[in-house]
Design a protein around this motif. Sequence first.
Motif, mmCIF file in Angstrom:
data_model
loop_
_atom_site.group_PDB
_atom_site.id
_atom_site.type_symbol
_atom_site.label_atom_id
_atom_site.label_comp_id
_atom_site.label_asym_id
_atom_site.label_seq_id
_atom_site.Cartn_x
_atom_site.Cartn_y
_atom_site.Cartn_z
ATOM 1 N N ARG A 48 -12.285 -4.191 15.195
ATOM 2 C CA ARG A 48 -13.411 -4.920 14.606
ATOM 3 C C ARG A 48 -13.658 -4.523 13.156
ATOM 4 N N ASN A 49 -13.388 -3.273 12.812
ATOM 5 C CA ASN A 49 -13.701 -2.771 11.467
ATOM 6 C C ASN A 49 -12.446 -2.368 10.702
ATOM 7 N N TRP A 50 -11.317 -3.018 10.986
ATOM 8 C CA TRP A 50 -10.061 -2.562 10.386
ATOM 9 C C TRP A 50 -10.058 -2.675 8.858
ATOM 10 N N THR A 51 -10.771 -3.678 8.311
ATOM 11 C CA THR A 51 -10.789 -3.810 6.853
ATOM 12 C C THR A 51 -11.519 -2.643 6.198
ATOM 13 N N GLY A 52 -12.619 -2.201 6.825
ATOM 14 C CA GLY A 52 -13.339 -1.058 6.273
ATOM 15 C C GLY A 52 -12.507 0.212 6.308
ATOM 16 N N PHE A 84 -9.910 0.231 3.560
ATOM 17 C CA PHE A 84 -10.406 0.561 2.225
ATOM 18 C C PHE A 84 -10.627 2.069 2.042
ATOM 19 N N ILE A 85 -11.048 2.759 3.109
ATOM 20 C CA ILE A 85 -11.293 4.198 2.972
ATOM 21 C C ILE A 85 -10.026 5.026 3.187
ATOM 22 N N LEU A 86 -8.936 4.384 3.614
ATOM 23 C CA LEU A 86 -7.701 5.127 3.874
ATOM 24 C C LEU A 86 -7.175 5.848 2.636
ATOM 25 N N PRO A 87 -7.108 5.209 1.432
ATOM 26 C CA PRO A 87 -6.613 5.950 0.257
ATOM 27 C C PRO A 87 -7.456 7.184 -0.050
#
Length: 317
Positions: free
Chosen positions: A28-32, A35-38
């Motif tokens: 459900r929140n894969w886009t968020g 973005f925080i992965l880097p």
Amino acid sequence: MAQAARSAEEIRRKYGLTEESLWNRLKRNWTGYLFILPTFVMFTLLFYIPMIQGVWLTFTNAQLGGAGTSNFIGLDNYMWMITNDLFVFALGWSIVFVFATTLLQLVLGMLVAVLLSEIKEGPREWLSAIIMSPYFSAPLAGGVVWMWFLSPDFGFMNMFLSDIGIQNPPTFLSQGLWPYVSMIIAQAWHDFGYAGIIYSAAVINIPSAQYEAAALAGAGRLRRFRDVTLPHLVTPTIIVLALRTAWNIAEFAQPFELTGGGPGTRTMLLSILTYEVAYVRLNFARAYTIGMVMIVLAMGAAIFYVTVINEEEDLYL
């Protein structure tokens, strides 16, 4: 207990807060998360991995620059640290330094914020920039300024005291308690602007209607400050207290420039001792062991900050 569990379940159903699996939350929140992965990767490479490596180094005899061999020696570095008189002194003096400096920064920052709030908007910005300018200067430059101010040979303070008739003025950087007082005042001067900025934002945002209501009730300035201003400064105080405590523990440049831990080792802070052990004695493992104590102290301040903030938030729930 069962009643509390049922009530919690009813609240979750009422507001649609159903239990989700970790996989469902990821989908459900894969886009968020993307973005925080880097940021997470950079923190891992630049912070978490070096910290883990540093913890390992405290159990070895690693030398700076690879001099000699790096072997596992167990708790020898920790035993050396807790039995070393200089470390024990530096730990005690660092705690006093951090406590006194942080408290003074809080008081000065709050005082400046309250006084600036009484000035008109135009001149207030200029005075704010002037008063808080030390915070935006390099700590090393601040150390040079205070060295020029307090030096027994060419310092302004000694020359001023001599000019007004005081014979044998104190040696502020080497005599009695003066070196300790000088370091605390110099550090408070450099960083009180941070507290002033936080407090100013809080004071300016206090509704004027609250002051007017207190004035109509017959409250004087001091009572208005106690009953209206102070309650709005609780959360900023906790934030400033925690952050300034952590930063003052790690403070190095200005104290090192001002006294260098001297005369002798009389004003040795943990930060200066870490530098001496690492870059003068080249014992990197022992230096990191001392650094671990500084990390624990800073983390203790952070835990205190989170705990107190959570407790205060519970008051309004």
